[in-house]
Design an enzyme around this catalytic site. Structure first.
Site, mmCIF file in Angstrom:
data_model
loop_
_atom_site.group_PDB
_atom_site.id
_atom_site.type_symbol
_atom_site.label_atom_id
_atom_site.label_comp_id
_atom_site.label_asym_id
_atom_site.label_seq_id
_atom_site.Cartn_x
_atom_site.Cartn_y
_atom_site.Cartn_z
ATOM 1 N N GLY A 11 -13.363 -11.320 4.909
ATOM 2 C CA GLY A 11 -12.815 -11.420 3.414
ATOM 3 C C GLY A 11 -12.061 -12.735 3.228
ATOM 4 N N CYS A 110 -0.545 2.736 1.269
ATOM 5 C CA CYS A 110 -0.727 3.873 0.438
ATOM 6 C C CYS A 110 -1.405 4.973 1.713
ATOM 7 C CB CYS A 110 -1.856 4.033 -0.513
ATOM 8 S SG CYS A 110 -3.585 3.386 -0.050
ATOM 9 N N TYR A 137 -9.193 5.765 -0.797
ATOM 10 C CA TYR A 137 -8.854 4.456 -0.123
ATOM 11 C C TYR A 137 -7.857 4.701 1.276
ATOM 12 C CZ TYR A 137 -7.112 -0.379 0.180
ATOM 13 O OH TYR A 137 -6.698 -1.655 0.601
ATOM 14 N N LYS A 141 -8.681 3.788 4.958
ATOM 15 C CA LYS A 141 -7.687 2.928 5.875
ATOM 16 C C LYS A 141 -7.266 3.819 7.107
ATOM 17 C CE LYS A 141 -8.138 -0.932 3.740
ATOM 18 N NZ LYS A 141 -8.711 -1.823 4.409
ATOM 19 N N PRO A 164 0.298 -3.195 5.186
ATOM 20 C CA PRO A 164 1.144 -4.346 4.294
ATOM 21 C C PRO A 164 1.546 -3.435 3.055
ATOM 22 C CG PRO A 164 -1.024 -5.159 4.625
ATOM 23 C CD PRO A 164 -1.192 -3.904 5.184
ATOM 24 N N ASP A 270 1.170 7.308 -13.171
ATOM 25 C CA ASP A 270 2.212 6.653 -12.275
ATOM 26 C C ASP A 270 1.798 6.181 -10.966
ATOM 27 O OD1 ASP A 270 4.379 6.016 -14.152
ATOM 28 O OD2 ASP A 270 5.198 7.888 -13.816
HETATM 29 O O1 GFB Z 1 -0.415 -1.758 -8.747
HETATM 30 P P1 GFB Z 1 -0.762 -0.426 -8.947
HETATM 31 O O2 GFB Z 1 -1.962 -0.764 -9.723
HETATM 32 O O3 GFB Z 1 -1.092 0.392 -7.733
HETATM 33 O O4 GFB Z 1 0.218 0.212 -9.919
HETATM 34 P P2 GFB Z 1 -0.302 1.384 -6.880
HETATM 35 C C1 GFB Z 1 1.588 0.222 -9.720
HETATM 36 C C2 GFB Z 1 2.309 0.934 -10.810
HETATM 37 O O5 GFB Z 1 2.300 0.003 -12.082
HETATM 38 C C3 GFB Z 1 1.942 2.347 -11.461
HETATM 39 C C4 GFB Z 1 2.133 0.789 -13.323
HETATM 40 O O6 GFB Z 1 2.805 3.011 -11.714
HETATM 41 C C5 GFB Z 1 0.986 2.045 -12.629
HETATM 42 O O7 GFB Z 1 1.184 2.720 -13.503
HETATM 43 N N1 GFB Z 1 1.566 -0.240 -14.240
HETATM 44 C C6 GFB Z 1 2.175 -0.460 -15.361
HETATM 45 C C7 GFB Z 1 0.394 -0.778 -14.012
HETATM 46 N N2 GFB Z 1 1.288 -1.225 -16.172
HETATM 47 C C8 GFB Z 1 0.219 -1.524 -15.332
HETATM 48 C C9 GFB Z 1 -1.017 -2.251 -15.573
HETATM 49 O O8 GFB Z 1 -1.357 -2.963 -16.625
HETATM 50 N N3 GFB Z 1 -2.010 -2.437 -14.537
HETATM 51 C C10 GFB Z 1 -1.867 -1.719 -13.232
HETATM 52 N N4 GFB Z 1 -2.676 -1.878 -12.430
HETATM 53 N N5 GFB Z 1 -0.547 -0.942 -13.088
HETATM 54 C C11 GFB Z 1 -2.347 1.007 -5.406
HETATM 55 C C12 GFB Z 1 -3.351 1.683 -4.936
HETATM 56 O O9 GFB Z 1 -1.061 1.867 -5.926
HETATM 57 O O10 GFB Z 1 -1.423 0.087 -4.543
HETATM 58 C C13 GFB Z 1 -4.058 1.206 -3.791
HETATM 59 O O11 GFB Z 1 -4.203 2.602 -5.863
HETATM 60 C C14 GFB Z 1 -3.255 -0.032 -2.861
HETATM 61 O O12 GFB Z 1 -4.784 2.131 -3.000
HETATM 62 C C15 GFB Z 1 -2.224 -0.543 -3.832
HETATM 63 O O13 GFB Z 1 -2.476 1.078 -1.993
HETATM 64 C C16 GFB Z 1 -1.297 -1.563 -2.681
HETATM 65 O O14 GFB Z 1 1.251 0.686 -6.262
HETATM 66 O O15 GFB Z 1 0.139 2.843 -7.688
#
Ligand code: GFB
Length: 314
Positions: A11, A110, A137, A141, A164, A270
């Site tokens: 990767g 997660c 996911y 993992k 991480p 969220d």
């Molecule tokens: O980083 P994120 O996509 O993933 O979103 P997770 C974190 C938070 O940011 C959530 C908010 O509460 C989203 O609703 N958010 C606000 C946004 N605006 C945005 C936006 O424009 N884009 C995105 N992407 N989020 C992931 C997991 O969870 O974390 C994976 O789905 C992995 O499996 C990763 O573990 C590290 O932190 O919620």
């Protein structure tokens, strides 16, 4: 690890793998072998076996994964469970068959229950139901870290795992449908600033708490663990500090220099309310991160601006 030993970074083109290659080079490791996705499909068991038989790596960093933010995880769960399970099964088994001396498997915070105690200790694994937006996911993992644990237990393989927290930095994914929140904020505010739009729409309520680690710090922690840790239990990697998504949005808005409004789209999820890692195990081993959040975001924004924007938005 032996400085001249052959190291396979699976990767190496991704956010995490590319940072691991940089960290290894900084630490004086020179014999690094990599393959792009088109050269080696890690979901294809026979291709993976052939690669290991030919190259015979002594050390493996398993950073190849099918990853994405909350929307990608929630929309494509079959891809997330299948691709990740296949990659890790193939690489871990090939590493065992070809007598790899040490392997590090990278997971994610997660894996822990949605309502785990905060900060989350390693022992919280499998103590409650998972967050639904990233269950597929997380299951993959968890299975990967358990494979490492059981190969160590049954065969004595030195296969370790780390989990991480949310990562960000150069080489991140800036596609708004599939990215994590931090690159999404950088791109949304930068696009709005450049086009003169006065409102940026973000997802959810802004109230969830997240912990963010700069990817070069995470990569240094991975090399540190390969040099200093051996054990069946996985190790959390994080900063031990958290911030609400609203506060993060304000910080990124200020760094990018967008002066308009933010609106919150409550039709978007969220995710888990809070996921702060307990990093006392890693810190007890002697590791400490270097990059603060503000300077890390600035460095990432500088990198974003230095890239051909069209390439990043694909
Ligand atoms: O980083 P994120 O996509 O993933 O979103 P997770 C974190 C938070 O940011 C959530 C908010 O509460 C989203 O609703 N958010 C606000 C946004 N605006 C945005 C936006 O424009 N884009 C995105 N992407 N989020 C992931 C997991 O969870 O974390 C994976 O789905 C992995 O499996 C990763 O573990 C590290 O932190 O919620």
């Amino acid at each position: 690890m032996d400085r001249s030993g052959k190291i396979y970074v699976a990767g190496h083109r991704g956010l995490v793998g590319s940072a691991i290659v940089r960290s290894l080079k900084r630490s004086g490791y020179t014999n690094i072998v990599c393959r792009t996705h088109s050269e080696l499909d890690l979901t294809d068991q026979s291709e993976v076996n052939k690669f290991f038989e030919e190259e015979r790596p002594e050390y493996v960093f398993l950073a190849a994964a099918h990853v994405g933010g909350i929307n990608a995880n929630n929309t494509y769960p079959a891809d997330f469970i299948y691709i990740n399970s296949a990659i890790q099964c193939n690489v871990i088994k090939a590493a065992h068959d070809n007598k790899v001396k040490k392997l590090l498997f990278l997971g994610s915070s997660c894996i822990y229950p949605r309502l785990a105690p905060q900060p989350i200790p390693e022992s919280a694994l499998l103590t409650g139901p998972l967050e639904s937006t990233n269950e597929a996911y997380a299951i993959a993992k968890i299975s990967g870290l358990m494979m490492c644990r059981f190969f160590m237990r049954q065969y004595g393989d030195d296969f370790i795992s780390c989990m991480p927290t949310n990562l960000y930095g150069p080489e991140d994914n800036f596609n708004l449908e599939t990215s994590h929140v931090l690159p999404a904020l950088i791109r949304k505010f930068d696009d709005a600033k450049k086009s003169g739009v006065d409102t940026v729409e973000l997802w959810g309520s802004g109230s969830p708490l997240r912990e963010f680690l700069y990817v070069d710090d995470m990569a240094d922690a991975c090399v540190f663990l390969m040099e200093n840790y051996s054990g069946e239990e996985h190790v959390n990697i994080g900063t031990g500090k958290e911030i609400t998504i609203k506060e993060l949005a304000e910080l990124v808005r200020e760094i990018v220099g967008f002066e308009g409004e933010i609106s919150w789209n409550s039709d978007m999820p969220d995710g888990t309310p809070r996921k702060l890692l307990d990093v006392s195990k890693l810190k007890g081993l002697g590791w400490q991160e270097k990059m603060g959040l503000r300077e890390g975001i600035k460095a990432t924004y500088d990198w974003y601006l230095s890239q051909a924007e069209e390439k990043l938005k694909k």
